[in-house]
Scaffold this motif. Sequence first.
Motif, short mmCIF file in Angstrom:
data_model
loop_
_atom_site.label_atom_id
_atom_site.label_comp_id
_atom_site.label_asym_id
_atom_site.label_seq_id
_atom_site.Cartn_x
_atom_site.Cartn_y
_atom_site.Cartn_z
N VAL A 22 0.85 -1.28 0.00
CA VAL A 22 0.06 0.05 -0.14
C VAL A 22 0.90 1.18 0.11
O VAL A 22 1.63 1.55 0.95
N ALA A 23 0.76 2.13 -1.08
CA ALA A 23 1.72 3.14 -1.26
C ALA A 23 0.77 4.50 -0.99
O ALA A 23 -0.27 4.82 -1.68
N THR A 24 0.82 5.23 0.03
CA THR A 24 0.14 6.53 0.44
C THR A 24 0.88 7.58 0.73
O THR A 24 0.35 8.59 1.02
N ASP A 63 -1.40 -1.08 -3.94
CA ASP A 63 -2.71 -0.32 -3.97
C ASP A 63 -2.10 1.23 -3.65
O ASP A 63 -1.33 1.03 -2.90
N THR A 64 -2.69 2.40 -4.27
CA THR A 64 -2.20 3.53 -4.09
C THR A 64 -3.32 4.71 -3.95
O THR A 64 -4.54 4.22 -4.37
N THR A 65 -3.06 5.42 -3.17
CA THR A 65 -4.02 6.64 -3.17
C THR A 65 -4.08 7.54 -4.41
O THR A 65 -3.07 7.79 -4.99
N VAL A 66 -5.32 7.47 -4.98
CA VAL A 66 -5.69 8.07 -6.28
C VAL A 66 -6.25 9.40 -6.07
O VAL A 66 -7.42 9.21 -5.71
N THR A 67 -5.59 10.44 -6.29
CA THR A 67 -6.61 11.64 -6.47
C THR A 67 -6.40 12.13 -7.78
O THR A 67 -7.08 13.33 -8.22
N THR A 100 -5.92 4.07 1.94
CA THR A 100 -5.47 5.05 0.98
C THR A 100 -6.65 5.90 0.80
O THR A 100 -6.25 7.15 0.66
N THR A 123 -5.91 9.07 3.21
CA THR A 123 -4.75 9.89 2.62
C THR A 123 -5.19 10.72 1.42
O THR A 123 -5.07 11.85 1.34
N ALA A 124 -6.25 10.03 0.66
CA ALA A 124 -7.02 10.69 -0.23
C ALA A 124 -8.01 11.91 0.29
O ALA A 124 -7.94 12.95 -0.15
N ARG A 173 -5.64 14.61 1.26
CA ARG A 173 -5.07 15.45 -0.01
C ARG A 173 -6.18 16.30 -0.73
O ARG A 173 -6.03 17.51 -1.12
N LEU A 174 -7.28 15.73 -0.64
CA LEU A 174 -8.33 16.34 -1.49
C LEU A 174 -8.75 17.62 -0.62
O LEU A 174 -9.22 18.63 -1.15
#
Lengths: 346, 346, 614, 614
Positions: C298-300, C386-390, D269, D272-273, D276-277
Amino acid sequence: MSLNKAVLDIRNRQRVKPSPIDVPAATWTGKDVIESGEIDTITIIFKTSGCWWGKAGGCTMCGYVYDSAQDVPSDDDLMAQLEKAMRKASDFDRFMVKIFTSGSFLDTKEIPIEVRHRILEELDGDERIVKVLAETRPEFVTEENVKDCVSVLKNTDFEVAMGLETSSDVIRKQSINKGFTFQSFVDAAIAARENGATVKSYLMLKPLFLSEKEALEDIVQTVRDAAEYTDTFSINLCNVQRGTYVEYLWDRKQYRPPWLWSIVDILQRTKKEFPDMIITSDPVGAGSKRGPHNCRECSHAVADAIRLFSLTQDLSCFEHLSCGCKDLWEQVLELEDHTFGSPILD
Amino acid sequence: MSLNKAVLDIRNRQRVKPSPIDVPAATWTGKDVIESGEIDTITIIFKTSGCWWGKAGGCTMCGYVYDSAQDVPSDDDLMAQLEKAMRKASDFDRFMVKIFTSGSFLDTKEIPIEVRHRILEELDGDERIVKVLAETRPEFVTEENVKDCVSVLKNTDFEVAMGLETSSDVIRKQSINKGFTFQSFVDAAIAARENGATVKSYLMLKPLFLSEKEALEDIVQTVRDAAEYTDTFSINLCNVQRGTYVEYLWDRKQYRPPWLWSIVDILQRTKKEFPDMIITSDPVGAGSKRGPHNCRECSHAVADAIRLFSLTQDLSCFEHLSCGCKDLWEQVLELEDHTFGSPILD
Amino acid sequence: MTRYFEVQQRDGAARIGKFLLKEDIRTPYILDTRSLGNPESPIIDGGSLWKYSGFEEAQEHLREIRQKAGEDALIILPHQDLTPEAPRNVTIKLAEKAEGMEDSGATGAIYIAGQQVKEHDLYVMEGAGCFENNARTFLSVLLEMKKDIAPDTAIYAPNIAIPENLAMLIYLGIDVFDNTKAIIAGHNDIYLTTAGQFYLDSLAELPCRCSACSSTDLTSLRGMDKKSRAVILEKHNINAMEAEAALVRERIRAGTLREYIEGQCRVHTWLTALMRLTDSEYDFVESQNAIARNNTLVATCGESQNRAEIVRFAKRIQERYTPPESDILLLLPCSARKPYSTSNSHWKFINALGKSRKFVHEVIITSPLGIVPRELELTYPAAHYDTTVTGYWDAEEREWVASCLEDYLTKHKYTSIVAHVEDAYRVICEMVAEKLGIDIIYTSLGNVSSPESLKNLSKTVSELCTGRKRSHEQTQKDLMKAVADYQFGKGSGDILVPQGSTVKGPFPKHQIFVGKKQLITLIPQYGTLAITIEGAKALLGKGRYTVKIDDFVPRGSLLAPGVVDADPLIRPNDEVIICGEKAIAVGRANMNGDEMKRSIRGVAVDLRHVKKIE
Amino acid sequence: MTRYFEVQQRDGAARIGKFLLKEDIRTPYILDTRSLGNPESPIIDGGSLWKYSGFEEAQEHLREIRQKAGEDALIILPHQDLTPEAPRNVTIKLAEKAEGMEDSGATGAIYIAGQQVKEHDLYVMEGAGCFENNARTFLSVLLEMKKDIAPDTAIYAPNIAIPENLAMLIYLGIDVFDNTKAIIAGHNDIYLTTAGQFYLDSLAELPCRCSACSSTDLTSLRGMDKKSRAVILEKHNINAMEAEAALVRERIRAGTLREYIEGQCRVHTWLTALMRLTDSEYDFVESQNAIARNNTLVATCGESQNRAEIVRFAKRIQERYTPPESDILLLLPCSARKPYSTSNSHWKFINALGKSRKFVHEVIITSPLGIVPRELELTYPAAHYDTTVTGYWDAEEREWVASCLEDYLTKHKYTSIVAHVEDAYRVICEMVAEKLGIDIIYTSLGNVSSPESLKNLSKTVSELCTGRKRSHEQTQKDLMKAVADYQFGKGSGDILVPQGSTVKGPFPKHQIFVGKKQLITLIPQYGTLAITIEGAKALLGKGRYTVKIDDFVPRGSLLAPGVVDADPLIRPNDEVIICGEKAIAVGRANMNGDEMKRSIRGVAVDLRHVKKIE
C-alpha cells in the motif's frame, strides 16, 4: 428525479439478448403445499410482451421484466410455450400448475383472451391437474376476469396470486414503486374469492431503504393486515436481480439482502398467530451474496429448514437451528434502525 | 585517540581572552570550618603560567586551566596579585587564606621558590591569619617542599590541599585523566603530615561515564579509603565548565551533573561512619543546568542545607528535606546502572 | 555460538525471534530494566567494570552471577561503558578487556565498532540512548553493527525506546529494548503515547483506555502524591509500549510493518529522517526484502516510491529484462484492478487492438512502480500494490516514472511508439519524448475508455501493423521468459524456456515442458516461477540462486548450519536451487543468501523437491 | 436555534464543543448507538417515518418521546432515510416531510443537500456509512453540508467511525459519531485498532492493553462462545475508539491535529486521499485556520507543504508584501534555529555583511515555506516550523520553492542579486535564474559558513554597495510595515507606520508611536501586531478586519450573537477592530469572520481594549 425515473433509467441501460419466442422463459417442477397437503407442481414462466408496469419503470427489485419477449409472441407461440413446458410434467400423476408471465396473466395485452381460454381449457382437460395458479397484478382481478377463468376451469381449482409485497402504501410506493394500493389488493382479493377463486399473496421481505427490523416488522404487520383477504402467503426474500434498481444500489454498497434469521423469525411469529394459514417462503439464492443470507456456515442449513417448513408448516423445523451469527443478526436488528441511510454490510 | 588527546584537542580549540597578569584570576571571601570551628576565609586564585598537567591535556572536568596567564607573570606580578587580593580581607579580624593557582602552588614552575617564600612570609606576617591552605598536585608534596613552607609559616598553620577526586585508579585514569595514583596521594599525605602540615582532600562526585549510583558509591568508598590520610574532605560536585571535555560531552547530551540528593546521601552516610572527620561540600552552580541539580523546585533549598551542613557538620540540616523529585532520583539510581553508555537526562 | 536466539520470521529488516532461556522470550522484546540487576531473571546485566580495580575481581563477580543464574540465563558480560563521543580506541581497549571475560552459557556483550566480534547471543548498542533525535548517527552505528555481527544475533538498544519510536526501531532490525525511558517519564509526570508525549499538566483527559488509565481518572491522578501518581503513569507508559510492541509484532507477522512505519514515523522529524535515510541505504534494505509476498503493497506517501520492492522492480527491468521482438510499442495507463489485463479498461484496450495485438508490445505506465511490461504484470509487486489516487501526480512521482520510461526507451528501440494515455501519463510521455527526441503517437481523445478513443487506438495501431508479429504461444513463452529473467537474471529465460519447449496450462498457470519434462510453473499468486528438479538442473550451470550444502540429503527444510555457501543475490521467498554431493533440491528461501551463510540457527530453505544423487 | 450546542475550541476545521443537554456532552463525541432508542438518553433517535402511514401518527410519536425525554434531550426528528444514490428529489421531498414536524427543545435533523436548512442543534449526514472508501464523495457532501448549515451546529456522521478513521473525520469538522461499526466488528470477530483492523483468527497475540484486553488473553478469547467473545471484542473496539477520540480531543486542544493526521492518514488509501483532497479545497481549509499559533508547525511529509498555513504565507507574500527599497537582493539559506537571525549561521552572514548590510535586502529560501523576507522571519509560521532534514529536497519541494522565488523575482526588481547558498538552495536559484533569464551572483565556496565563503560574501556585497541604503530605524520600520501589510493587507503598513512615526522597544518588541500615541506593538511569540485603540482608529477607514456590532459597549469578550457584520477575511487569532455606535475596541478573534456572522453561540472576540464613544 423520481423513483420511477431512476428505475426506468436503469432498465434502459440493459442489453437483453434476443431469444426464441415459442419457448417459455423458464419452466421447472417442484413441490408446494395446498389444503390437502404436499403436491407436485410445475411452474411455467410465459414469455409475453411483458408487464405493462415494468415497461413503464416498474418495481425496484424486479428483474423478471427482462424475461419478456423482444417481439410480441403470436397466439400460437404462446400455445407452443405451454406445450413445451408441459412436457416436464409427463411423469406426474397429480399436480398443480403455476402460471407466471413476469407480468399479469389476466392482462389481455400479455395473454389475449382467446389464448387465456385455450390455455385454461387445455389444463382443465388434463385430469391430473388439480389446481391452477395464475399470477397477476390486482388491477386485472376483476369480477369479470375471475368468472371467466373459473368458468373455463370446470374441474380444476383456480388460485389468483398477487404480489402484494407489503400492506404499507408508503413502502410499496416509495421503496418498491409497485403502483397500486393496499385497497386495490383488498378489492381484488374480494373479487376473486366471491367468484370461486382462492387468493395467494406474495410478500417481499426487505425492500430498499428499510432496516432489517423495519423490514421484518413490516412483513409481520402485513400478514396481520392481509390475512383476512388471503388463503396463502408466500414470502419472497429480496434477492439482487440483474438490471434492477436494487442491484444498482447493492453494487454501490447501499443494500444488503435480508438475513435468513429474519424470515425464520417471521415464519415463527406469523404461524403462531395464524396457525391455520399456509405461510411459505422459498429462499431463492439463499447463501449467496445476492440472495438472502446469514453467514457462510449456516445459510444452507437455515434455508433448508425454511423450505421444509414451507412444505410441512411444522414449526419444529426451526427448533434446532443455531449459529454464532445469530448474535450478529440480533445486533443488526438493533443497530440498523439507527444508521440513517446506510445499511450494515457484512 | 587517547582520552588525553581528546581533552587536549578541546583545549586547543578554545580561544582565551588576554587579561592583565598583575591581577589574580579570582578572589573571594567566605566561611569555612576548621578544628576550632567556623572561620572567615579568603580565597585567592593566582594567575600563574598554569598547571603543567593541564597544559599537557589535563583533567576532563577542569576549566581552571583557562585561568592561567597568557604570558609568564614575573615575580612582581605574582606579588601584585597577592596584594590586590588581600585588600578584600581588610575587614577581617581572624581568617584563613586559601591559595589556588589552578595548578600546584608547590610547583616552582608556577610559583618560583622565591615568590613562594615572599607570599608565605607576607601571610605569616599578618597576625590575623591563622591558617594557610595551598592546593597542589601530590607529586609536589615532598618532604622538602612541606618543610620549606612550614619553616616559613612560623605562626600560621599550613594545610596541603590535594585533588584526590577518587580512590579508584581506574576512574581517576580512565574517566578523569588525572595522571597520578592513589598511592602517590598516600605518599604525599604522609609526607605532609609527618612534616607539620595537615591534609585536605578534594573529591569529585560524578566524573564522566559513571552512573549516578556508581559515582555516589565511589565517593563513599573513597572517604573510607582515604580517611586515614586526610584531615578534611571537601567533596566537589562536578559542574560543566567551559572548554572542558565534560562540556563537550554534556553539549552532546552525554553527561548529566550529579543530583544534589546524591551528595546529601553521601554526606549522611560518611559523616555517620566518620563522625569526627570534617566533611564538606560546596555545591557550586547548584540548580543550574551545568551544575549539580535536583528539580527546579528544591535545588536551592537542598544546596543551602548542604552549605549549612558543611559549616556546622550537623546532620540535622538534612532532616526536613523532601521533594517529589527524590522519587525520580531513586529511579535514576536504579536504572542508570543499566543504560550501557547513555545518561538519564532530565 | 548463537545457541540461545533464533530468528523465526522476517519483514524486511524487522524480525520475530525467540530467546531459548529459562523462560522463552519472544522478540521484539521490551525487557524490564529493573530485572537486569536480578540474578533470577532470564537476562542479566553482568555489571560495570568501572568499580573493579582488577580484572580478576570482575571475573569472580561474573562467576558468582553465573552460578546463581544458571546456564540458561543470558548474562551481558561485565562492561566498562563510555558514551558515544568518547575516544574510539579507548572504547575499544575497554571492550577488549570485557571480551576477555570467560563464561559458558548464554551471553551478551557490548558492541564497539572496530572491535573483534565474538559469537555472543546478543549485542548491546552502546550509548544508544544518546542517539535519539540523531537519525544519521544512529543509523550508521546500527548498520556497522549489522555488518559485523552474525545475522542471527539479537541486538539490544538500551535506554531509547518509547512508544512513539518503537515501531521504527524494530523496523530497522533491533530486537531488544527496555523500559527505562518509560519509567523515567512516568516519574517525570510525562504521559507517553504512540502519537507523542504529553505533560500530565497539559492534559484535559487521559487519552488512553489501558488498565492503568482505566483504574483512575485525570482528577484523581493529579490529586495523588508524586510517588503514587508515578506508579500509575509508569504503568501506563509501559502499557503503551507493550501494546505498541505487540502491534508491531503482529505487523511483522502480517508483513505490513512498512505501511505502518510510513504513518508512524510522522510523530517526530527524526523518525521520518530515519525512514528516509534508511531507504537511501538501498543495498541494506533490499537485501532483506522478500522477493514476493502475498499481501498488498500500500503506497500512501511520497516515501512509498523509495521502497526497496519498488526500486528493485525498476532496477530489474533495467538490468534483467529483454522485451519480446516487436516493432510497435504501446504505452498504456495502469488500472486500479490488478493484474491490469483483468481490469475493465485494459479489457477494452485489448478488445480495441483485436488482431493487431500480435504486432504490439504493451508497457504500462504507473506510479509508484514506474513501468510494467505486460509480461511482468503478474509479478510482485506489479499485481500487488494499491495507492492513493486523486488524479494529481506530484513532481517527484512524475520524475521517477519518467526516469523509468526514459531508461527503457533508451535501451529498447521500436519502429513506432503509440501511447494511449491522458493527463499525468501523457505529461510523462511528453517529457520523455522531448528529452530523447523521439516521436510518440497519442491515440486517446480526452478519455482513454471512450468509444472514440478506442476506435482511434484501433485504427492507429492497425495502420502501423506491418512488422514482426507473435503467435499466441510465443506470447505465452515471452511471459515465462520475462519472469525467468526477472527472477533468476538475464539469460535464465533462454535456459528455462528453451527452443522447442511447449507451454501448457491456461493463463496465468503456465508451465513449460521440454518433451515430457516440466521445467517451471508460474505461480499466479506472486507472479513468480516455481522450478522443478529438471529446471534446477538446467539452471545449475549458471550458478545463480544456488545454495551449496555438504554431502547429506536434506529433508523438509534446510537449516542454516547445513549451508556451505549461498548466492548473495538470494532474497527471502526466492526460488532457490540446493546442490550438494548427495542431493539436488529446490525450495523457497526463508532468509537471504548472506544470512544463510552467516547464521547457525534457523530454517534457511523450505524444500519442495529433493532428489538424491546416487 | 442552536441553544444546546456550543463550539469552544478550534484547530482548523476540527473543534471541541459541548452539548448542554440533560448531561453535558463534550464533542467530538462517540455516542452509543444503542442509547439512541432509549428515551432516557440525552440524544434520541425520533425514529423512522417508513413505518407510519400518516404524518399525524409520526407527529404523535414524536410528542410522546419529547414528553418522556424532556426539553433538554436532543431528539433527531423522525426521518425517512434513503441511501445516498436514491433520487435526489425523492430524498428532498421526504426530508421536507420530516422537517414539517413540530417540536420544542433540542433537535436534530437529517441534512439533505438542496433542502431548506433550519436551525437545529445537530444535523445528520445521511448515508454517511456508504461513503467509506469514497473520499471524493464524502468530502463533497460534507463541504456542501458545512456551507449550508450554521457553523455552530453539530454534525453527526453515523455508521462510519472506526478507530482508524476517527481522527481524519474529526479533522474535517465532524462532531458526533457512533459505535455501530465498532460493535458490529466485535460481533464479526474483527479487532479494530487505530493502525487498522485484524481478523481475530489472524492474530498471534492481542496488540492492546485496554481494560477489555487486559481482562483476558487470545487463547481464552478464542475458547469462548461467540456471544461472550463478542462482548469483549465489542468492548475493546469501543475502547480503541474512545481512546482515539480522547487523543484527538487533546490534539485539538494542543493545536496539533494536523501533525497527527499526516501520519494517521496512512492507515488507508482513502484517508490519505481525504487529506489530499481537503488540502486542495484551499478556501475551506484556510478560512478555518488560525492566523498564528504558539506551537511548532512540524512538516514531516510531502503533504505538509500543502498546509493552509504554508500556502497562505506564500500567497500573502505574493499579494500583500512590498519589499523595502533596496538595490541588492541577498538570498540566504534557512536555518534550523528560528527566527533565522538568531541562528549561528545567520549570525555569521550578518557579521560578514558588516556595514554593507544597510544596502541589501535579505530573503531566506526554505522548504516548505518557500521564501521568507527578513522582515517576516518572526511571523507565523516562519519562526514556528520544524522539518525533517536529510539534505535531499524532492522534486515537488524544489518546484514549490522555486515557484515562490520565481513569483517574487518577477514582481520585484533589483540591480544585483546575490545568493549565498549551496546544494538544493542553489539548484533552486539556478532553476529560477534560467527561467527568468536573470543573473545571480553566487558567493558560497562549498560551505556557506566557511571563512572563505563568508569572506567572499563580504567582499562581493561590499563591492556592490553603491545604491540606496537604509538606516537602522528604517529597517525597524520596514519590519513593522511588512508585518502590518501581511496581517491587515497591503497599504496597512503605511497607515500603521506613518511618515514621522517613531520606533521604540528593542528587537523584536518594537512599538510604533506617532508622537505620544502608540499605534501597534509586535508580539514576538507570533510575529504579529497587536493594535491599540489609536491604531484601530487609524485603520478603521480601510474597513478591513473589522467586526461591526450594535449599539452596546462590549466587555471582556464579544459573543457571536452581538456581531452584526464581520470581515470575511478574519481568521481565528486575527487581531480585529470592533466598532459600533457606542464603542470601538480591539481584540483577538476566536473564530473566523463568517462564523462570527452566522453563529448564535460562542465567543467571537476576546477583547483587549474597549473605548466608549461618548
